[in-house]
Design an enzyme around this catalytic site. Structure first.
Site, PDB file in Angstrom:
ATOM      1  N   HIS A   1       0.767  -1.210  -0.043  1.00  0.00           N
ATOM      2  CA  HIS A   1       0.153   0.021   0.013  1.00  0.00           C
ATOM      3  C   HIS A   1       0.991   1.205  -0.063  1.00  0.00           C
ATOM      4  O   HIS A   1       2.108   1.112   0.327  1.00  0.00           O
ATOM      5  CB  HIS A   1      -0.851  -0.022   1.239  1.00  0.00           C
ATOM      6  CG  HIS A   1      -2.032  -0.901   1.110  1.00  0.00           C
ATOM      7  ND1 HIS A   1      -2.104  -2.373   1.560  1.00  0.00           N
ATOM      8  CD2 HIS A   1      -3.328  -0.770   0.605  1.00  0.00           C
ATOM      9  CE1 HIS A   1      -3.190  -2.736   1.100  1.00  0.00           C
ATOM     10  NE2 HIS A   1      -3.988  -2.181   0.680  1.00  0.00           N
TER      11      HIS A   1
ATOM     12  N   LYS B   1      -0.528   5.074   4.407  1.00  0.00           N
ATOM     13  CA  LYS B   1      -1.526   4.045   5.063  1.00  0.00           C
ATOM     14  C   LYS B   1      -1.023   3.789   6.730  1.00  0.00           C
ATOM     15  O   LYS B   1      -0.093   3.645   6.952  1.00  0.00           O
ATOM     16  CB  LYS B   1      -1.500   2.813   4.402  1.00  0.00           C
ATOM     17  CG  LYS B   1      -2.665   1.672   5.125  1.00  0.00           C
ATOM     18  CD  LYS B   1      -2.824   0.394   4.148  1.00  0.00           C
ATOM     19  CE  LYS B   1      -3.686  -0.495   4.947  1.00  0.00           C
ATOM     20  NZ  LYS B   1      -5.109  -0.072   5.104  1.00  0.00           N
TER      21      LYS B   1
HETATM   22  N1  LIG Z   1     -13.116  -1.083   2.394  1.00  0.00           N
HETATM   23  C1  LIG Z   1     -12.588  -0.852   1.280  1.00  0.00           C
HETATM   24  O1  LIG Z   1     -12.629  -0.988   0.186  1.00  0.00           O
HETATM   25  C2  LIG Z   1     -11.335   0.474   1.542  1.00  0.00           C
HETATM   26  C3  LIG Z   1     -10.986   0.804   2.665  1.00  0.00           C
HETATM   27  N2  LIG Z   1     -10.098   1.594   2.848  1.00  0.00           N
HETATM   28  C4  LIG Z   1      -9.893   2.231   4.327  1.00  0.00           C
HETATM   29  O2  LIG Z   1     -10.484   3.331   4.508  1.00  0.00           O
HETATM   30  C5  LIG Z   1      -9.952   4.103   5.440  1.00  0.00           C
HETATM   31  C6  LIG Z   1      -9.668   5.589   4.934  1.00  0.00           C
HETATM   32  O3  LIG Z   1      -8.633   5.263   3.916  1.00  0.00           O
HETATM   33  P1  LIG Z   1      -8.167   6.710   3.216  1.00  0.00           P
HETATM   34  O4  LIG Z   1      -9.231   7.430   2.708  1.00  0.00           O
HETATM   35  O5  LIG Z   1      -6.699   6.613   2.440  1.00  0.00           O
HETATM   36  O6  LIG Z   1      -7.694   7.706   4.411  1.00  0.00           O
HETATM   37  P2  LIG Z   1      -7.605   9.165   4.722  1.00  0.00           P
HETATM   38  O7  LIG Z   1      -6.796   9.619   5.778  1.00  0.00           O
HETATM   39  O8  LIG Z   1      -7.179   9.888   3.517  1.00  0.00           O
HETATM   40  O9  LIG Z   1      -9.190   9.562   4.902  1.00  0.00           O
HETATM   41  C7  LIG Z   1      -9.684   9.620   6.249  1.00  0.00           C
HETATM   42  C8  LIG Z   1     -10.521  10.731   6.569  1.00  0.00           C
HETATM   43  O10 LIG Z   1     -11.266  10.256   7.761  1.00  0.00           O
HETATM   44  C9  LIG Z   1     -11.635  11.680   8.264  1.00  0.00           C
HETATM   45  N3  LIG Z   1     -11.787  11.758   9.477  1.00  0.00           N
HETATM   46  C10 LIG Z   1     -11.182  11.396  10.633  1.00  0.00           C
HETATM   47  N4  LIG Z   1     -11.911  11.492  11.783  1.00  0.00           N
HETATM   48  C11 LIG Z   1     -13.057  11.578  11.272  1.00  0.00           C
HETATM   49  C12 LIG Z   1     -14.471  11.749  12.057  1.00  0.00           C
HETATM   50  N5  LIG Z   1     -14.520  11.530  13.326  1.00  0.00           N
HETATM   51  N6  LIG Z   1     -15.671  11.716  11.086  1.00  0.00           N
HETATM   52  C13 LIG Z   1     -15.544  11.904   9.783  1.00  0.00           C
HETATM   53  N7  LIG Z   1     -14.423  11.755   9.159  1.00  0.00           N
HETATM   54  C14 LIG Z   1     -13.304  11.462  10.157  1.00  0.00           C
HETATM   55  C15 LIG Z   1     -10.108  12.496   8.128  1.00  0.00           C
HETATM   56  O11 LIG Z   1     -10.327  13.744   8.322  1.00  0.00           O
HETATM   57  C16 LIG Z   1      -9.730  12.016   6.507  1.00  0.00           C
HETATM   58  O12 LIG Z   1     -10.215  12.952   5.745  1.00  0.00           O
HETATM   59  C17 LIG Z   1      -8.847   3.459   6.055  1.00  0.00           C
HETATM   60  O13 LIG Z   1      -9.102   2.771   7.256  1.00  0.00           O
HETATM   61  C18 LIG Z   1      -8.608   2.524   4.884  1.00  0.00           C
HETATM   62  O14 LIG Z   1      -8.062   1.258   5.213  1.00  0.00           O
HETATM   63  C19 LIG Z   1      -9.422   2.547   1.907  1.00  0.00           C
HETATM   64  C20 LIG Z   1      -9.710   1.859   0.738  1.00  0.00           C
HETATM   65  C21 LIG Z   1     -10.568   0.882   0.463  1.00  0.00           C
HETATM   66  O1  LIG Z   2      -5.578   2.125   3.127  1.00  0.00           O
HETATM   67  C1  LIG Z   2      -5.881   1.694   1.848  1.00  0.00           C
HETATM   68  O2  LIG Z   2      -5.825   2.419   0.776  1.00  0.00           O
HETATM   69  C2  LIG Z   2      -6.595   0.402   1.726  1.00  0.00           C
HETATM   70  N1  LIG Z   2      -7.115  -0.015   2.865  1.00  0.00           N
HETATM   71  C3  LIG Z   2      -7.931  -1.179   2.796  1.00  0.00           C
HETATM   72  C4  LIG Z   2      -7.288  -2.342   3.845  1.00  0.00           C
HETATM   73  O3  LIG Z   2      -6.619  -2.081   4.664  1.00  0.00           O
HETATM   74  O4  LIG Z   2      -7.600  -3.569   3.162  1.00  0.00           O
HETATM   75  C5  LIG Z   2      -8.506  -1.727   1.460  1.00  0.00           C
HETATM   76  C6  LIG Z   2      -7.243  -1.224   0.460  1.00  0.00           C
HETATM   77  O5  LIG Z   2      -6.428  -2.411   0.170  1.00  0.00           O
HETATM   78  C7  LIG Z   2      -6.903  -0.081   0.414  1.00  0.00           C
END
Ligand SMILES: NC(=O)C1=CN([C@@H]2O[C@H](COP(=O)(O)OP(=O)(O)OC[C@H]3O[C@@H](n4cnc5c(N)ncnc54)[C@H](O)[C@@H]3O)[C@@H](O)[C@H]2O)C=CC1
Ligand SMILES: O=C(O)C1=N[C@H](C(=O)O)C[C@H](O)C1
Length: 265
Positions: free
Chosen positions: A157, A161
């Site tokens: 990643h 992350k």
């Molecule tokens: N299930 C899936 O398909 C995927 C899951 N993820 C997960 O999604 C999460 C976010 O990933 P990214 O967007 O890359 O992170 P990022 O750090 O770019 O975005 C997270 C956002 O959440 C906000 N945030 C923090 N506290 C908050 C609150 N109390 N209420 C609302 N917003 C709040 C932050 O200010 C930030 O803008 C991670 O846990 C990642 O592992 C990421 C990609 C795919």
């Molecule tokens: O943090 C990310 O970017 C992602 N997080 C998710 C995970 O922790 O599995 C999903 C995806 O791989 C991207």
């Protein structure tokens, strides 16, 4: 049913911005709120402008003050906890995508699913969830392999992350262990750990550049190796999967649903 009214939580984040951009252009979705934490420096700014698609008349807010059918959370564990409480209080469905959740958060999700419909998945990608099915088939086929099958999971990643290993890698490991019975986890290796135990799954997290997510599940046999790899080239696979999940879960009875339910896998 008319287009579900969808809230994006974590709207200014890497994933949140893609959800705003793709949700805005999706005729089957009605974006009604873009949420961030109360201290976010860009509260009040247009979420579309922040996402690079120009103003869409949706200001970044820290409060949910509109009617909605579903909320999609791509935030942090504290944000996920807030999202769960918001959805239960407002009686709206939840798409939980945030990873790195604690056991307490997982317990909260289970309890909340008694009251609201929830889709919960570490990856919303079709390709990843299909690879999970393929992994299950391979693990079941190899569970009694005479010389033993060693399973290692490698994930890559982006450098930003915060959690490790990925939630997806841990889910792959759960799927393997459910079929093959491994009871131990090794997160990296160093020093002289000696011969690899047969009932161990190895996890290796690589953090480099802007990699949007890549997972390889290795089944190591004696004389042969099987590798299943799924690789994203951008984040839209996750965002589109989450928007599909929001359509699926809106109006559903209370319960805990998976991406297999959403994707019909
Ligand atoms: N299930 C899936 O398909 C995927 C899951 N993820 C997960 O999604 C999460 C976010 O990933 P990214 O967007 O890359 O992170 P990022 O750090 O770019 O975005 C997270 C956002 O959440 C906000 N945030 C923090 N506290 C908050 C609150 N109390 N209420 C609302 N917003 C709040 C932050 O200010 C930030 O803008 C991670 O846990 C990642 O592992 C990421 C990609 C795919
Ligand atoms: O943090 C990310 O970017 C992602 N997080 C998710 C995970 O922790 O599995 C999903 C995806 O791989 C991207």
């Amino acid at each position: 049913m008319s287009a579900p009214r969808v809230v994006i939580s974590g709207a200014a984040g890497r994933m949140g911005q893609r959800l705003i951009a793709l949700g805005h252009q999706n005729p089957d979705i009605q974006l009604v709120a873009a949420l961030e934490h109360a201290g976010h420096p860009k509260l009040g700014e247009d979420a579309g402008a922040l996402a690079g698609v120009g103003p869409i008349g949706l200001p970044l807010s820290s409060k949910l003050e509109v009617e909605a059918d579903a909320l999609i959370d791509f935030s942090v564990p504290a944000g996920a906890e807030r999202a769960i409480n918001l959805c239960v209080d407002h009686k709206i469905a939840l798409v939980m995508a945030t990873t790195g959740l604690t056991d307490d958060h997982k317990t909260m999700l289970q309890a909340a699913s008694q009251k609201i419909a929830i889709v919960w998945a570490p990856s919303m990608s079709l390709a990843v969830n299909l690879t999970m099915k393929l992994t299950e088939i391979a693990a079941a086929a190899l569970k009694d392999y005479p010389a033993g099958a060693d399973v290692e999971i490698v994930e890559r990643h982006h450098r930003f992350k915060e959690d490790s290993p990925s939630g997806t890698a841990l889910k792959f490991g759960e799927i393997v262990a459910a079929q093959m019975g491994q009871t131990k986890e090794a997160h990296g290796r160093e020093g002289r750990p000696g011969e690899r135990p047969r009932d161990e799954i190895g996890y290796h997290a690589i953090r480099v550049g802007d990699n949007p997510g890549e997972h390889t599940i290795i089944f190591g046999l004696m004389g042969e190796t099987i590798e299943l790899t799924v690789r994203a080239s951008n984040r839209d696979c996750y965002a589109n999967g989450a928007l599909k999940a929001a359509q699926f879960v809106s109006g559903k009875p209370a319960g805990l649903y998976t991406m297999s339910d959403v994707l019909g896998l």
